[in-house]
Design a protein around this motif. Structure first.
Motif, mmCIF file in Angstrom:
data_model
loop_
_atom_site.group_PDB
_atom_site.id
_atom_site.type_symbol
_atom_site.label_atom_id
_atom_site.label_comp_id
_atom_site.label_asym_id
_atom_site.label_seq_id
_atom_site.Cartn_x
_atom_site.Cartn_y
_atom_site.Cartn_z
ATOM 1 N N HIS A 123 47.851 33.402 33.048
ATOM 2 C CA HIS A 123 48.642 33.220 31.824
ATOM 3 C C HIS A 123 47.930 33.601 30.529
ATOM 4 O O HIS A 123 48.594 33.826 29.521
ATOM 5 C CB HIS A 123 49.155 31.770 31.717
ATOM 6 C CG HIS A 123 48.150 30.838 31.113
ATOM 7 N ND1 HIS A 123 47.063 30.370 31.814
ATOM 8 C CD2 HIS A 123 48.062 30.326 29.873
ATOM 9 C CE1 HIS A 123 46.352 29.594 31.012
ATOM 10 N NE2 HIS A 123 46.913 29.542 29.825
ATOM 11 N N ASP A 124 46.582 33.718 30.528
ATOM 12 C CA ASP A 124 45.853 34.063 29.299
ATOM 13 C C ASP A 124 44.944 35.271 29.483
ATOM 14 O O ASP A 124 43.996 35.462 28.714
ATOM 15 C CB ASP A 124 44.990 32.877 28.847
ATOM 16 C CG ASP A 124 45.745 31.920 27.924
ATOM 17 O OD1 ASP A 124 45.387 30.723 27.884
ATOM 18 O OD2 ASP A 124 46.697 32.367 27.251
ATOM 19 N N HIS A 127 42.672 37.467 26.753
ATOM 20 C CA HIS A 127 42.804 36.810 25.439
ATOM 21 C C HIS A 127 41.578 37.151 24.608
ATOM 22 O O HIS A 127 40.465 37.214 25.140
ATOM 23 C CB HIS A 127 42.916 35.295 25.661
ATOM 24 C CG HIS A 127 43.530 34.562 24.497
ATOM 25 N ND1 HIS A 127 42.899 34.413 23.293
ATOM 26 C CD2 HIS A 127 44.739 33.954 24.389
ATOM 27 C CE1 HIS A 127 43.690 33.716 22.485
ATOM 28 N NE2 HIS A 127 44.805 33.433 23.110
ATOM 29 N N GLU A 154 51.213 36.651 24.757
ATOM 30 C CA GLU A 154 51.778 36.314 26.064
ATOM 31 C C GLU A 154 52.354 37.561 26.746
ATOM 32 O O GLU A 154 52.242 37.723 27.965
ATOM 33 C CB GLU A 154 52.848 35.237 25.919
ATOM 34 C CG GLU A 154 52.310 33.864 25.511
ATOM 35 C CD GLU A 154 51.871 33.795 24.044
ATOM 36 O OE1 GLU A 154 52.358 34.633 23.237
ATOM 37 O OE2 GLU A 154 51.030 32.951 23.705
ATOM 38 N N HIS A 157 49.349 39.272 28.156
ATOM 39 C CA HIS A 157 48.849 38.603 29.373
ATOM 40 C C HIS A 157 49.717 39.004 30.574
ATOM 41 O O HIS A 157 49.217 39.261 31.668
ATOM 42 C CB HIS A 157 48.864 37.076 29.210
ATOM 43 C CG HIS A 157 48.117 36.574 28.014
ATOM 44 N ND1 HIS A 157 46.896 37.072 27.624
ATOM 45 C CD2 HIS A 157 48.444 35.598 27.118
ATOM 46 C CE1 HIS A 157 46.503 36.416 26.527
ATOM 47 N NE2 HIS A 157 47.412 35.530 26.200
ATOM 48 N N THR A 195 54.302 30.067 27.776
ATOM 49 C CA THR A 195 53.060 29.410 27.319
ATOM 50 C C THR A 195 52.816 29.665 25.823
ATOM 51 O O THR A 195 51.830 29.175 25.273
ATOM 52 C CB THR A 195 51.838 29.894 28.126
ATOM 53 O OG1 THR A 195 51.734 31.317 27.995
ATOM 54 C CG2 THR A 195 51.968 29.516 29.594
ATOM 55 N N ASP A 235 48.806 24.097 30.642
ATOM 56 C CA ASP A 235 48.039 24.700 29.555
ATOM 57 C C ASP A 235 47.347 23.626 28.716
ATOM 58 O O ASP A 235 46.276 23.854 28.165
ATOM 59 C CB ASP A 235 48.967 25.554 28.685
ATOM 60 C CG ASP A 235 48.237 26.728 28.044
ATOM 61 O OD1 ASP A 235 48.847 27.426 27.223
ATOM 62 O OD2 ASP A 235 47.046 26.945 28.356
HETATM 63 MG MG LIG Z 1 48.035 31.477 25.907
#
Ligand SMILES: [Mg+2]
Ligand SMILES: Cc1nc2ccc(C(=O)N[C@]34C[C@H]5C[C@H](C[C@H](C5)C3)C4)cc2n2c(-c3ccccc3Cl)nnc12
Ligand SMILES: [Zn+2]
Length: 344
Positions: A123-124, A127, A154, A157, A195, A235
């Motif tokens: 999900h990240d 980043h 997002e 990701h 997220t 998260d």
């Molecule tokens: Mg995030």
């Protein structure tokens, strides 16, 4: 650029056994951040195995091992948004699937659960330690790609996750039927996009209504709201752990926020207070964050899964410590000492 994952790294991961007999791994009080960094990929493999995904979806172990190592490699060394965060988010997803019996009690299909765990892990990815408003404000490459739709980071990701799934020998979904495959990608997309905390604020009201009405396991809207709610719980799962974890997480997050604030100042724009190390009071900000976001979220979770009430209790206790810290900070800040070390 093409990330390479050495064949021997895949082999090492495949040979790993969970003889690092960590106890309470499947309990909510367990802190995944205490797992030795070098054992994390092995524990991800163990979670997939234990939840039956490898057998059920005939996932080749070499493919899963390579996928895990590619995802790990896809994370940068940011103070907070790094591989350890991804590991801890995935661990909480595993805890919920197991302890809330999400599949057994029909809240999710086995496919939804598989995609949920993969979403947590990915999900990240990639980043950079800066948030969505920074991308747009500074007109980064990612903003030029995604700012028209919002949720810039997002969407990136998600794109990175798709790229890994499309890399030779990494497609853990290759054993799915074509309709399972398209459903999996659809759920992966919704999960990762959910997220973005800004979109959570919008969904929070609907999640509350859904729970007040009574969750309908056959309502696709309810399923989507539940997935989004569970993703945000994962998260923010550091908030459900012992104070030491909560404090360390805040240090890492404000390390990222304040670095972004410094960057914005150097570019001639004024950062918002939460990112300005000269103005931000971390205890105040954390009491607000817990009150306005974390507690309502996990109270909703506990309304649906009573076993989550212990998590709400820990969050309340941590908020009490932040409130005490507020006073400590106030007294010390008069004397100029304004750092997190004061906190016990
Ligand atoms: Mg995030
Ligand atoms: C402990 C803790 N504090 C946090 C304090 C603040 C914020 C935060 O982004 N606030 C907002 C506040 C409004 C409305 C939106 C968009 C912006 C304006 C910025 C959100 C996040 C925090 N956070 C996260 C986290 C979760 C998801 C993504 C990124 C992060 Cl950093 N995980 N843990 C924490
Ligand atoms: Zn995250």
């Amino acid at each position: 650029y093409h990330m390479k994952v050495e064949a021997e790294a895949v082999q090492t991961l495949l040979n790993c056994r969970d003889d690092h007999n960590i106890k309470d791994f499947d309990q909510f009080h367990f802190s995944p951040r205490n797992v030795p960094y070098r054992h994390m990929p092995c524990y991800i493999l163990k979670m997939f195995d234990e939840l039956g995904f490898i057998r059920y979806y005939r996932i080749k172990r070499t493919t899963l091992a390579r996928f895990i190592l590619f995802v790990k490699k896809g994370y940068r060394d940011a103070p907070y948004h790094n591989w350890i965060h991804a590991f801890s988010v995935a661990h909480f997803g595993y805890l919920m699937i197991k302890n809330f019996n999400l599949v057994k009690d029909g809240y999710m299909t086995q496919l939804h659960a598989l995609v949920f765990l993969v979403s947590c892990l990915c999900h990240d990815i990639d980043h950079r330690g800066t948030n969505n408003s920074f991308q747009t404000k500074c007109g980064t490459v990612l903003a030029s790609l995604y700012s028209s739709e919002g949720s810039v980071m997002e969407r990136h990701h998600l794109a990175q996750s798709m790229c890994i799934l499309n890399t030779d020998g990494c497609n853990i979904f290759e054993g799915l039927t074509s309709e399972e495959y398209s459903e999996a990608l659809d759920i992966l997309r919704n999960n990762i996009l959910s997220t973005d905390l800004a979109s959570h604020f919008r969904a929070a009201e609907n999640q509350r209504e859904m729970i007040d009405q009574g969750y309908d396991k056959n309502d696709p809207k309810h399923q989507k709201l539940l997935h989004a709610m569970l993703m945000t719980c994962c998260d923010l799962s550091d908030q459900t752990k012992h104070w030491r974890i909560t404090k360390k997480t805040a240090e890492q997050i404000y390390d990222e926020f304040f670095s972004q604030g410094d960057l914005e100042k150097s570019m001639g724009t004024a950062p918002i207070e939460m990112m300005d190390r000269e103005r931000a009071s971390i205890p105040d900000l954390q009491v607000q964050f817990i009150t306005n976001l974390v507690l309502p979220l996990f109270s909703n979770l506990a309304a649906l899964f009573p076993a989550a009430q212990i998590l709400v209790d820990v969050i309340m206790k941590n908020r009490e410590i932040w409130k005490m810290a507020k006073n400590v900070f106030q007294t010390y800040s008069e004397t100029g000492v304004k750092c997190m070390d004061i906190l016990l």
